[in-house]
Every structure is written in C-alpha cells, then in structure tokens.
Design an enzyme around this catalytic site. Structure first.
Site, PDB file in Angstrom:
ATOM      1  N   ARG A 244       0.663  -1.482  -0.063  1.00  0.00           N
ATOM      2  CA  ARG A 244      -0.239   0.166  -0.192  1.00  0.00           C
ATOM      3  C   ARG A 244       0.854   1.364   0.120  1.00  0.00           C
ATOM      4  O   ARG A 244       1.810   1.466   0.608  1.00  0.00           O
ATOM      5  CB  ARG A 244      -1.233  -0.119   1.542  1.00  0.00           C
ATOM      6  CG  ARG A 244      -2.852  -0.576   1.122  1.00  0.00           C
ATOM      7  CD  ARG A 244      -2.926  -0.761   0.045  1.00  0.00           C
ATOM      8  NE  ARG A 244      -3.944  -0.789   0.011  1.00  0.00           N
ATOM      9  CZ  ARG A 244      -4.611  -1.958  -1.104  1.00  0.00           C
ATOM     10  NH1 ARG A 244      -3.436  -1.956  -1.738  1.00  0.00           N
ATOM     11  NH2 ARG A 244      -6.032  -2.781  -0.734  1.00  0.00           N
ATOM     12  N   GLU A 273      -0.851   8.264  -4.575  1.00  0.00           N
ATOM     13  CA  GLU A 273      -1.433   8.224  -6.191  1.00  0.00           C
ATOM     14  C   GLU A 273      -2.815   9.181  -6.679  1.00  0.00           C
ATOM     15  O   GLU A 273      -3.612   9.088  -5.541  1.00  0.00           O
ATOM     16  CB  GLU A 273      -1.909   6.494  -6.125  1.00  0.00           C
ATOM     17  CG  GLU A 273      -0.341   5.647  -5.867  1.00  0.00           C
ATOM     18  CD  GLU A 273      -1.165   3.895  -6.219  1.00  0.00           C
ATOM     19  OE1 GLU A 273      -2.070   3.504  -6.498  1.00  0.00           O
ATOM     20  OE2 GLU A 273      -0.574   3.168  -5.561  1.00  0.00           O
ATOM     21  N   HIS A 291       0.497  -0.466  -9.645  1.00  0.00           N
ATOM     22  CA  HIS A 291      -0.161  -0.418  -9.198  1.00  0.00           C
ATOM     23  C   HIS A 291      -0.892  -1.371  -9.963  1.00  0.00           C
ATOM     24  O   HIS A 291      -2.099  -1.412  -9.920  1.00  0.00           O
ATOM     25  CB  HIS A 291      -0.969   0.355  -8.608  1.00  0.00           C
ATOM     26  CG  HIS A 291      -1.649  -0.176  -7.718  1.00  0.00           C
ATOM     27  ND1 HIS A 291      -2.529   0.895  -6.241  1.00  0.00           N
ATOM     28  CD2 HIS A 291      -1.635  -1.262  -6.663  1.00  0.00           C
ATOM     29  CE1 HIS A 291      -2.691   0.582  -5.384  1.00  0.00           C
ATOM     30  NE2 HIS A 291      -2.261  -1.676  -5.671  1.00  0.00           N
TER      31      HIS A 291
END
Length: 320
Positions: A244, A273, A291
């Site tokens: 994460r 992000e 990602h």
C-alpha cells in the site's frame, strides 16, 4: 438485479453473473456522479477496485444498494463497518490476487539485482553508441539464490512470496504482529511438494538480517518503514513495496537510495496515487510499476468469478 462494475470486471465474472440472471453494467461513472447513477439505474451491487471509493455519503444516498464488492484485498476505499451497520453486504477477494502480487515482487527483485530498471532506460538512448560502457556499468549484478529475504506482513501474499523465494533458493525470514509461525507448502508441477515451517521474528531483527525486504501490510496511519528502519537495514540492501502507498516514508527512501544505504527499490504503490512524487519517478535506482500487483489475466479471472459466487450466494439466497 443490476450490478455496476465501475472499475471493470473480468469477462468470466460477467458471464457467471449474467448466467445467474444479473444485469452487469460496465460503464465507468465519475466519482461525483456515482450516487446519482446508482439511484437512477436502481443498482443493487457496485463493484470497485482501487479507483472508486464508496464512503458514507454514497452509502447514505443509495438505499437501493445491497452489496459493495472490492475486487482485491484491501478495502480502505470503502467505509466497511458503516456499510454493514446500514445492512449493506461488503465483500472482497483476499486470496485471488496473491500469486500475481508475489510474482511482481520477484519481477522487481530480479530486475533490481541485474540493474534492468536502469538498463531499460538507458539502452534505448545509448545502446547503439555506448554499448561497451553500458555493459561495464551493469556487469556487477548478484544472484538471489543464497540471499535472505525479509517479509514484513506474513498473510496470504507474504506467504506466496515465501514460496517463490524458497523455490529460488533464498533464506526466508518474516515478521507479523498476528502470526507466530506458518507452514509454507511449496508445490511443484508434478505433484510433489515440500513443507517449510517459518517462525516470525521481531521486525527490527528482520530489517537487520535481510538482504531484501518485501512489504505486505495493510494501509495504516503511520509509516511502517521510515528513516529509523532504513538505518537498521544492511548497507546495500533493497526494499520492495507492492502493498500500500503510505507505508513507506518516500522522502526517507530517496535519501537512503542517494546515500547508498540502499542499492535499489521497487515500488508498485505510492503515497500520492495517481500522481507519484517526481523524485520517485525520476530516480534511477527505483524500479517502477503503476499499482499492477493484481493486474494479471489469471488474477482478474479469479477475482471476477469469486465476486460472482459471493454475490449469487448473498442475493439469490436472500430472495428465495
């Protein structure tokens, strides 16, 4: 009943839902229009991945909503407990993408120890004029076999990383607040397998002894890895974050790379992000992916079919 797959869903998932009588909508609705769209189209189920959030405002505004599904593991983009308090089912697919994420970790590791992250940037620019110089620059790679990988977070994904590491011939050490030990079953193509028991250790010990660190922890308020943790790591070690964004102090990471404390890093997730810091994107010691840990055809098929099965079991049984 209608299912809105706002961040997409695999064809296998669509087929399974349609075969059970659901209407599947695959348009992408802007976040600010999500509640209106759900209400206007009487959507029963909304499926998301990481792009769409389902917070209290959407839950309160959409009384027709019966199920919120997350295609993946983490559900930090959903107000889970609030939804359940309101009688809305919340589901996810915690095991479906584990293998894909673990393989991406090793893509970053194999690329890192052989400088592929930098070579792939420079060969298109200078490969025809500076071939010998580049060959010399990238001639000091190392092997993963015999090295120690430290896995922080020893759940499903962490254990899949351990399986690959053991297959490669690495020593595996791990740390997890909630896992004391785990038996890792390494299976081979011909039905044979080996079981390896791994007992977890304090995180500081893992940081001190590992050549490579791989993070597999949920999102949290504080950094898991910051300057103090980088200081504990071996000189020349490396870190991979496919967990994460926000679990690594990215400023401290860049400093550790620039000082030579770390040899390289691999990042699939970022604190900011979808606009990662330029200092990360331009750093020639970081292997970068946007990602995509769960973004394989196989994982998406598993996610789609698993979500479909859960939705059918919840709604079709409820309506009998």
């Amino acid at each position: 009943m209608k299912v809105l797959a706002n961040d997409g869903v695999s064809q296998s998932g669509i087929n399974a839902l349609e075969a059970a009588g659901f209407e599947v909508i695959t348009v992408t609705v802007a976040q600010e229009q999500l509640a209106n769209y759900i209400n206007e189209n009487k959507v029963d189920v909304v499926l998301v991945r990481s792009a769409t959030t389902v917070r209290k405002d959407v839950i309160d505004a959409c009384p027709c909503l019966k199920v919120i599904g997350r295609g993946g593991v983490g559900m930090d983009n959903i107000d889970v407990e609030y939804a359940r308090e309101k009688g809305v089912h919340v589901i996810n697919t915690p095991a479906a993408s584990s293998q894909s994420v673990a393989e991406l970790v090793f893509a970053h590791l194999f690329g890192g120890v052989r400088y592929l992250y930098d070579s792939n940037r420079n060969m298109p620019l200078d490969g025809d004029t500076k071939f010998k110089a580049l060959k010399k620059n990238y001639a000091k790679g190392v092997e993963l076999r015999g090295k120690t990988i430290g896995i922080i977070g020893f759940g499903r994904i962490g254990r899949e990383v351990a399986k690959i590491a053991l297959g490669v011939g690495m020593k595996v050490i791990a740390s997890d607040k909630f896992v004391g030990k785990a038996e890792i079953k390494v299976e081979f193509y011909n039905g044979q397998f080996i079981n390896v028991e791994i007992e977890t250790e304090p995180v500081d010990d893992v940081l001190r002894h590992a050549d490579f660190i791989s993070l597999h922890v949920p999102a949290q308020k504080d950094y898991v890895i910051g300057k103090a943790q980088f200081d504990l790591m071996k000189d020349g070690s490396a870190i991979i974050n496919a967990a994460r964004g926000g679990v690594v102090d990215e400023v401290a990471l860049v400093a550790a790379l620039e000082s030579g404390k770390l040899s390289f890093a691999g990042l699939d997730t970022f604190q900011d992000e979808p606009k990662p810091a330029v200092q990360l994107l331009m750093n020639d010691r970081i292997s970068l992916t946007p990602h995509i840990g769960a973004a394989t055809n196989e994982a998406q098929d598993r996610i789609g079919t698993e979500l479909a099965e859960q939705i059918k079991s919840l709604l079709l049984i409820d309506n009998k």
